[in-house]
Design a protein around this motif. Structure first.
Motif, PDB file in Angstrom:
ATOM      1  N   GLU A   9       0.827  -1.210   0.000  1.00  0.00           N
ATOM      2  CA  GLU A   9       0.000   0.000   0.000  1.00  0.00           C
ATOM      3  C   GLU A   9       0.862   1.261   0.000  1.00  0.00           C
ATOM      4  O   GLU A   9       0.593   2.224  -0.729  1.00  0.00           O
ATOM      5  N   VAL A  10       1.924   1.245   0.823  1.00  0.00           N
ATOM      6  CA  VAL A  10       2.840   2.384   0.864  1.00  0.00           C
ATOM      7  C   VAL A  10       3.594   2.505  -0.459  1.00  0.00           C
ATOM      8  O   VAL A  10       3.796   3.610  -0.982  1.00  0.00           O
ATOM      9  N   LEU A  11       4.016   1.385  -1.019  1.00  0.00           N
ATOM     10  CA  LEU A  11       4.722   1.404  -2.299  1.00  0.00           C
ATOM     11  C   LEU A  11       3.830   1.982  -3.395  1.00  0.00           C
ATOM     12  O   LEU A  11       4.282   2.800  -4.211  1.00  0.00           O
ATOM     13  N   ARG A  12       2.578   1.573  -3.410  1.00  0.00           N
ATOM     14  CA  ARG A  12       1.643   2.099  -4.412  1.00  0.00           C
ATOM     15  C   ARG A  12       1.527   3.615  -4.300  1.00  0.00           C
ATOM     16  O   ARG A  12       1.590   4.337  -5.307  1.00  0.00           O
ATOM     17  N   ALA A  13       1.385   4.109  -3.088  1.00  0.00           N
ATOM     18  CA  ALA A  13       1.264   5.552  -2.877  1.00  0.00           C
ATOM     19  C   ALA A  13       2.549   6.277  -3.263  1.00  0.00           C
ATOM     20  O   ALA A  13       2.506   7.356  -3.865  1.00  0.00           O
ATOM     21  N   THR A  14       3.696   5.681  -2.950  1.00  0.00           N
ATOM     22  CA  THR A  14       4.988   6.289  -3.272  1.00  0.00           C
ATOM     23  C   THR A  14       5.174   6.412  -4.782  1.00  0.00           C
ATOM     24  O   THR A  14       5.604   7.445  -5.296  1.00  0.00           O
TER      25      THR A  14
END
Length: 203
Positions: A9-14
């Motif tokens: 989820e964090v990777l997607r947002a990044t």
């Protein structure tokens, strides 16, 4: 290299933040992030994925062509030909899938990723050979799996399953030659398993 990757989820947002409007979509499914970009933004997006601080995808680990003409039994409404690339960040221990579609079905062309990752060289030759996707800027785009005189691109969905010519090495001419198929085509009938054989131990 980090011991643990950040959450998907964090990777997607990044990635979404790093690419901004260059990304058509950044989706998450089965714990994997997929980025779709337009052909015009392909090189710039790839460069950002390599260099942006939260991305740092230094390594291209796979690239393949795709023919979506029969995808989901014909329900696909997008461009026919696409290129799918898998990227790895060794330093941040994370992966991403990058997709781009060729806007022209008659002559599918996308930019080569050679300037970003030199590892794309042979992968793009394979996609060109099997799908006929042209990689603009590739410095040695030629067939890699089929013979140089081969006609067509065998992984396209409309490529004939059985051909009319066969290839062999001619000892006298010292080269590969094509000639009409010498074997009569035959119809393959599926083997039928009869109900009276069930439970008999004959499998």
């Amino acid at each position: 290299m980090t011991d643990f990757a950040i959450s998907p989820e964090v990777l997607r947002a990044t990635i979404a933040e790093a690419l901004g409007a260059r990304a058509r979509s950044v989706t998450l499914a089965l714990g994997e992030v997929t980025v779709v970009v337009g052909a015009a933004d392909y090189i710039e997006a790839a460069t950002l994925l390599r260099d942006a601080p939260g991305c740092r995808f230094e390594q291209l680990i796979d690239l393949c062509g795709m023919d979506y003409s029969d995808y989901r039994e014909g329900e696909w409404q997008g461009e026919r030909y696409g290129v799918v690339t898998h990227l790895l960040s060794v330093s941040l221990n994370q992966r991403v899938r990058l997709k781009v579609f060729a806007p022209n079905e008659d002559l599918p062309v996308v930019d080569s990723l050679q300037p970003v990752w030199n590892a794309a060289t042979w992968f793009e030759r394979e996609a060109f050979d099997l799908y006929g996707i042209v990689f603009e800027g590739h410095d040695d785009l030629r067939r890699i799996l089929t013979d140089y005189g081969f006609i067509g691109h065998p992984f396209r969905k409309d490529f004939p399953v059985s051909g009319h010519v066969e290839m062999r090495y001619d000892e006298e001419q010292k080269r590969v030659v094509y000639q009409p198929v010498s074997i009569e085509p035959r119809e393959i009938t599926p083997r039928v398993i009869r109900e009276d054989n069930y439970g008999s131990g004959l499998h």
